[in-house]
Scaffold this motif. Structure first.
Motif, mmCIF file in Angstrom:
data_model
loop_
_atom_site.group_PDB
_atom_site.id
_atom_site.type_symbol
_atom_site.label_atom_id
_atom_site.label_comp_id
_atom_site.label_asym_id
_atom_site.label_seq_id
_atom_site.Cartn_x
_atom_site.Cartn_y
_atom_site.Cartn_z
ATOM 1 N N MET A 12 2.006 -12.702 -3.916
ATOM 2 C CA MET A 12 2.584 -13.103 -5.017
ATOM 3 C C MET A 12 4.144 -12.969 -5.008
ATOM 4 O O MET A 12 4.597 -12.089 -4.946
ATOM 5 N N ILE A 13 4.759 -14.257 -5.001
ATOM 6 C CA ILE A 13 6.179 -14.185 -4.749
ATOM 7 C C ILE A 13 6.729 -14.760 -6.303
ATOM 8 O O ILE A 13 6.372 -15.694 -6.812
ATOM 9 N N GLY A 14 7.851 -14.038 -6.636
ATOM 10 C CA GLY A 14 8.534 -14.428 -7.574
ATOM 11 C C GLY A 14 8.087 -14.165 -8.994
ATOM 12 O O GLY A 14 8.505 -14.567 -10.122
ATOM 13 N N ARG A 15 6.844 -13.248 -8.944
ATOM 14 C CA ARG A 15 6.245 -12.999 -10.338
ATOM 15 C C ARG A 15 6.477 -11.620 -10.479
ATOM 16 O O ARG A 15 5.394 -10.882 -11.470
ATOM 17 N N ASP A 16 7.338 -10.814 -9.871
ATOM 18 C CA ASP A 16 7.029 -9.312 -9.949
ATOM 19 C C ASP A 16 7.299 -8.656 -11.399
ATOM 20 O O ASP A 16 6.497 -7.705 -11.706
ATOM 21 N N ARG A 17 8.077 -9.287 -12.258
ATOM 22 C CA ARG A 17 8.233 -8.766 -13.502
ATOM 23 C C ARG A 17 6.773 -8.925 -14.337
ATOM 24 O O ARG A 17 6.559 -8.061 -14.876
ATOM 25 N N GLU A 18 6.410 -10.322 -14.420
ATOM 26 C CA GLU A 18 5.199 -10.430 -14.926
ATOM 27 C C GLU A 18 4.099 -9.513 -14.553
ATOM 28 O O GLU A 18 3.264 -8.911 -15.147
ATOM 29 N N LEU A 19 3.992 -9.471 -13.102
ATOM 30 C CA LEU A 19 2.903 -8.550 -12.654
ATOM 31 C C LEU A 19 2.909 -7.169 -12.890
ATOM 32 O O LEU A 19 2.168 -6.489 -13.168
ATOM 33 N N ASP A 20 4.084 -6.598 -12.768
ATOM 34 C CA ASP A 20 4.606 -5.222 -13.186
ATOM 35 C C ASP A 20 4.020 -5.222 -14.593
ATOM 36 O O ASP A 20 3.473 -3.966 -15.087
ATOM 37 N N THR A 21 4.279 -6.143 -15.440
ATOM 38 C CA THR A 21 3.991 -5.728 -17.143
ATOM 39 C C THR A 21 2.564 -5.779 -17.115
ATOM 40 O O THR A 21 1.713 -5.207 -17.811
ATOM 41 N N ILE A 22 1.760 -6.720 -16.444
ATOM 42 C CA ILE A 22 0.596 -6.771 -16.466
ATOM 43 C C ILE A 22 -0.103 -5.491 -16.055
ATOM 44 O O ILE A 22 -1.063 -5.021 -16.563
ATOM 45 N N LYS A 23 0.345 -4.942 -14.773
ATOM 46 C CA LYS A 23 -0.297 -3.726 -14.446
ATOM 47 C C LYS A 23 -0.163 -2.573 -15.611
ATOM 48 O O LYS A 23 -0.988 -1.813 -15.721
ATOM 49 N N VAL A 24 0.913 -2.407 -16.191
ATOM 50 C CA VAL A 24 1.170 -1.543 -17.242
ATOM 51 C C VAL A 24 0.259 -1.738 -18.491
ATOM 52 O O VAL A 24 -0.429 -0.938 -19.084
ATOM 53 N N THR A 25 0.146 -2.876 -18.650
ATOM 54 C CA THR A 25 -1.029 -3.238 -19.936
ATOM 55 C C THR A 25 -2.369 -2.982 -19.802
ATOM 56 O O THR A 25 -3.108 -2.868 -20.461
ATOM 57 N N LEU A 26 -2.575 -3.197 -18.359
ATOM 58 C CA LEU A 26 -3.813 -2.696 -17.844
ATOM 59 C C LEU A 26 -4.158 -1.248 -17.980
ATOM 60 O O LEU A 26 -5.392 -0.723 -18.492
ATOM 61 N N GLU A 27 -3.060 -0.506 -17.523
ATOM 62 C CA GLU A 27 -3.442 1.037 -17.879
ATOM 63 C C GLU A 27 -3.409 1.314 -19.311
ATOM 64 O O GLU A 27 -4.173 2.151 -19.783
ATOM 65 N N ASN A 28 -2.657 0.724 -20.168
ATOM 66 C CA ASN A 28 -2.721 0.939 -21.414
ATOM 67 C C ASN A 28 -3.856 0.578 -21.838
ATOM 68 O O ASN A 28 -4.610 1.512 -22.787
ATOM 69 N N GLU A 39 15.492 -20.854 -4.558
ATOM 70 C CA GLU A 39 15.473 -21.296 -3.348
ATOM 71 C C GLU A 39 15.104 -20.078 -2.473
ATOM 72 O O GLU A 39 14.292 -20.252 -1.526
ATOM 73 N N SER A 40 15.516 -18.969 -2.729
ATOM 74 C CA SER A 40 15.235 -17.699 -1.994
ATOM 75 C C SER A 40 13.548 -17.566 -1.930
ATOM 76 O O SER A 40 13.104 -17.152 -0.954
ATOM 77 N N GLU A 41 13.131 -17.490 -2.976
ATOM 78 C CA GLU A 41 11.698 -17.402 -3.174
ATOM 79 C C GLU A 41 10.850 -18.466 -2.549
ATOM 80 O O GLU A 41 9.797 -18.070 -2.004
ATOM 81 N N VAL A 42 11.172 -19.719 -2.603
ATOM 82 C CA VAL A 42 10.662 -20.821 -1.854
ATOM 83 C C VAL A 42 10.643 -20.501 -0.392
ATOM 84 O O VAL A 42 9.741 -20.518 0.313
ATOM 85 N N ALA A 43 11.816 -19.864 0.180
ATOM 86 C CA ALA A 43 11.997 -19.560 1.695
ATOM 87 C C ALA A 43 10.772 -18.429 1.877
ATOM 88 O O ALA A 43 10.404 -18.600 2.830
ATOM 89 N N ARG A 44 10.548 -17.694 1.101
ATOM 90 C CA ARG A 44 9.708 -16.532 1.227
ATOM 91 C C ARG A 44 8.214 -17.151 1.106
ATOM 92 O O ARG A 44 7.555 -16.433 2.238
ATOM 93 N N MET A 45 8.236 -17.751 0.316
ATOM 94 C CA MET A 45 6.671 -18.630 0.473
ATOM 95 C C MET A 45 6.486 -19.417 1.820
ATOM 96 O O MET A 45 5.465 -19.399 2.295
ATOM 97 N N VAL A 46 7.600 -20.125 2.024
ATOM 98 C CA VAL A 46 7.321 -20.954 3.572
ATOM 99 C C VAL A 46 7.147 -20.089 4.603
ATOM 100 O O VAL A 46 6.162 -20.017 5.350
ATOM 101 N N MET A 47 7.803 -18.729 4.584
ATOM 102 C CA MET A 47 7.911 -17.859 5.533
ATOM 103 C C MET A 47 6.258 -17.289 5.732
ATOM 104 O O MET A 47 5.810 -17.004 6.787
ATOM 105 N N ASP A 48 5.684 -16.834 4.500
ATOM 106 C CA ASP A 48 4.494 -16.261 4.480
ATOM 107 C C ASP A 48 3.495 -17.499 4.922
ATOM 108 O O ASP A 48 2.499 -16.894 5.649
ATOM 109 N N CYS A 49 3.526 -18.596 4.322
ATOM 110 C CA CYS A 49 2.675 -19.657 4.733
ATOM 111 C C CYS A 49 2.709 -19.899 6.396
ATOM 112 O O CYS A 49 1.559 -20.028 6.886
ATOM 113 N N LEU A 50 3.820 -20.070 6.718
ATOM 114 C CA LEU A 50 3.906 -20.615 8.201
ATOM 115 C C LEU A 50 3.607 -19.431 9.178
ATOM 116 O O LEU A 50 3.608 -19.492 10.227
ATOM 117 N N GLY A 51 3.993 -18.105 8.668
ATOM 118 C CA GLY A 51 3.904 -16.902 9.577
ATOM 119 C C GLY A 51 5.441 -17.136 10.379
ATOM 120 O O GLY A 51 5.347 -16.446 11.521
#
Length: 224
Positions: A1-17, A203-215
């Protein structure tokens, strides 16, 4: 999961709540393909890892939308996997729930109260009983195609989840103005629930995604 840290962190908190009995709803909105469903799946995985009940329903594009389809799909999934709940609390609401759950269709009563409020309360209590002490996540996807009746129930749930062990996540497209998007904005404006507007990756997040996809540790700028 790239570029969605804020959203995912909030979701995890709301799940615990929600597991602690403080439920709510949240909306994931954005254009097609931007990652709404991917984020919803990540939420479902986190909920399953926490041994929560996970229910899913989806609205579909149709010239004549089927009333309550996403909710019926979610509740039927619960009955299919867990069996119909027999809690006495549901007995007065089974005639209403017969509109969504085939197992209770015979409980329908001629002249029964078919108001949206009664059905909304019936769905709320069904989810409470399914959640029990584990908590429940309800994922409703593609609400931009939902019928008006479904949206009225969603609004009822949003307004009444605060003391329930339930988190409801809904996804909505923004390409065209639609009733679901208007509802989400209205609920956000009165602080009933958060709305996450998913943006494009930088652009930096796209680069991370490319690195992850291509290894590849350093993909070329041209590939990025």
């Amino acid at each position: 999961m790239i570029g969605r840290d804020r959203e995912l962190d909030t979701i995890k908190v709301t799940l615990e709540n929600a597991r602690a009995g403080c439920g709510q709803a949240l909306f994931l909105v954005g254009e097609a393909g931007i990652g709404k469903s991917r984020l919803a799946r990540a939420a479902a995985t986190a909920a399953e890892d926490a041994r929560m009940i996970v229910l899913r329903g989806r609205a579909v594009q149709s010239a004549s939308p089927i009333p309550y389809r996403p909710l019926a799909e979610a509740l039927c999934a619960a009955v299919r996997t867990e069996g119909p709940p027999e809690d006495p609390e549901l007995l007065p609401f089974r005639p209403a729930l017969g509109r969504l759950v085939p197992e209770w269709r015979d409980d329908r009563i001629e002249g029964a109260d078919d108001s949206v409020v009664v059905l909304g309360e019936a769905v709320l209590r069904f989810l409470r009983i399914m959640a029990a002490d584990r908590g429940c996540l309800v994922v409703l996807e593609d609400l931009h195609w939902a019928d008006p009746e479904t949206l009225m129930i969603v609004e009822y749930l949003v307004d009444n989840l605060a003391s329930e062990p339930v988190l409801c996540i809904a996804t909505i497209r923004v390409e065209n103005e639609n009733p679901a998007l208007r509802l989400a904005r209205q609920l956000e404006s009165r602080r009933a629930c958060p709305v996450f507007d998913l943006e494009h990756l930088d652009e930096s997040e796209v680069a991370r995604m490319v690195m992850d996809c291509l290894g590849a540790p350093e993909p070329s700028q041209g590939v990025v």
